[in-house]
Scaffold this motif. Sequence first.
Motif, short mmCIF file in Angstrom:
data_model
loop_
_atom_site.label_atom_id
_atom_site.label_comp_id
_atom_site.label_asym_id
_atom_site.label_seq_id
_atom_site.Cartn_x
_atom_site.Cartn_y
_atom_site.Cartn_z
N ARG A 124 0.83 -1.21 0.00
CA ARG A 124 0.00 0.00 0.00
C ARG A 124 0.87 1.27 0.00
O ARG A 124 0.59 2.22 -0.73
CB ARG A 124 -0.92 -0.02 1.22
N LYS A 125 1.91 1.26 0.80
CA LYS A 125 2.78 2.44 0.87
C LYS A 125 3.54 2.63 -0.44
O LYS A 125 3.72 3.75 -0.91
CB LYS A 125 3.74 2.31 2.05
N ALA A 128 1.26 4.10 -2.91
CA ALA A 128 1.06 5.52 -2.63
C ALA A 128 2.23 6.34 -3.17
O ALA A 128 2.05 7.43 -3.73
CB ALA A 128 0.90 5.76 -1.13
N HIS A 238 -3.76 11.47 12.83
CA HIS A 238 -4.41 11.50 11.52
C HIS A 238 -5.06 12.85 11.25
O HIS A 238 -5.11 13.30 10.10
CB HIS A 238 -5.43 10.37 11.40
N ALA A 276 -4.28 12.63 -2.59
CA ALA A 276 -4.94 11.33 -2.43
C ALA A 276 -3.95 10.27 -1.98
O ALA A 276 -4.26 9.42 -1.13
CB ALA A 276 -5.59 10.92 -3.75
N ALA A 277 -2.74 10.31 -2.53
CA ALA A 277 -1.72 9.33 -2.14
C ALA A 277 -1.38 9.46 -0.66
O ALA A 277 -1.22 8.45 0.05
CB ALA A 277 -0.46 9.53 -2.99
N VAL A 279 -3.38 10.75 1.76
CA VAL A 279 -4.54 10.37 2.57
C VAL A 279 -4.74 8.86 2.56
O VAL A 279 -5.00 8.24 3.60
CB VAL A 279 -5.80 11.09 2.07
N TRP A 280 -4.61 8.24 1.38
CA TRP A 280 -4.88 6.82 1.26
C TRP A 280 -3.72 5.95 1.75
O TRP A 280 -3.90 5.01 2.51
CB TRP A 280 -5.18 6.47 -0.20
N GLY A 281 -2.52 6.29 1.33
CA GLY A 281 -1.39 5.40 1.58
C GLY A 281 -0.67 5.62 2.88
O GLY A 281 0.00 4.71 3.38
N GLN A 283 -1.99 6.82 5.90
CA GLN A 283 -2.89 7.07 7.03
C GLN A 283 -2.29 6.65 8.36
O GLN A 283 -2.51 7.28 9.38
CB GLN A 283 -4.21 6.31 6.84
#
Length: 298
Positions: A124-125, A128, A238, A276-277, A279-281, A283
Amino acid sequence: MTQENLRTGVLQMLAAMALSGTIGWFVLQSGQSVWNVVFVRCVLGALGLGLYAWWRGLWQTWPFTRASLLWCIAGGVALVGNWLLLFNAYHYSSIGIATVVYHTQPFWLLLLGRLLLGEALTVRKLAAVAVAFAGMLLIVQPGQGAGGGLLGILLALGTAMLYAVVTLISKQLPKTLAPTHIACVQTLTGVLLLWPLLDNASLWVAGSHWGYLATLGLVHTTLMYIIMYAAFRQLPTHWIGLLGFSYPVVALLVDYLAYGRLLDGWQLLGVLLIVAANVWGLQRVPVAAAPQAAKAGA
């Protein structure tokens, strides 16, 4: 955490990020060399933060060990380099684009953490990082990133990397060390480093540049750090990360209002991909602007 604490922390963080977003305008309006701007910011920032710590009774005992003092000085060298590169990037690209590219720093922190500390990188990272890199390529599109614009973006990338270094250094500091003490040593380090490089002929004369420089030192450093550290104590990690994105939004708005600069559709898409990267990756990645590290922005 109470709702009142959360509300206060949100307002403090937004205020700090709004101030960060206007730094570029003050840097450019000062008309001074980057060496002069960073030097005065360090002098006034160290003075303001030192007096604030004295007022709060934080200097009653010497807070540093030999090791923590050396780490703070090393962080100061990286932080000053961070400011020098970022303020130069404003000149060669734009306030907005330089600030957005600078916000790739969490990804450089991930990569440096992997290379230097052996920290794990999940799929995931890594995804991102790839999304953020794609967003950066859209910002640096043919025609837009050529010549000086490209140099500005490279400088902003260097800024992001140096801030990741500041963050990694901050992890070596004891958690009991007050952020104000750390920032004082870092800015004093900048004073000593930059003194020989001053453009005395343009700095030590009466002029409107002193108003911009004083604001950068007393408002964008002393006041902003105090507000930001207060927010860190009120907010979960966060929330700090999400609210931090108001910084590039303000910078883009300032760029438009002051200089009429607008992103085209592809560049705007690139900005959204970088956001987005993050926020999504990221967190669950600790925010780089943790209380142990001085906020560079800047």
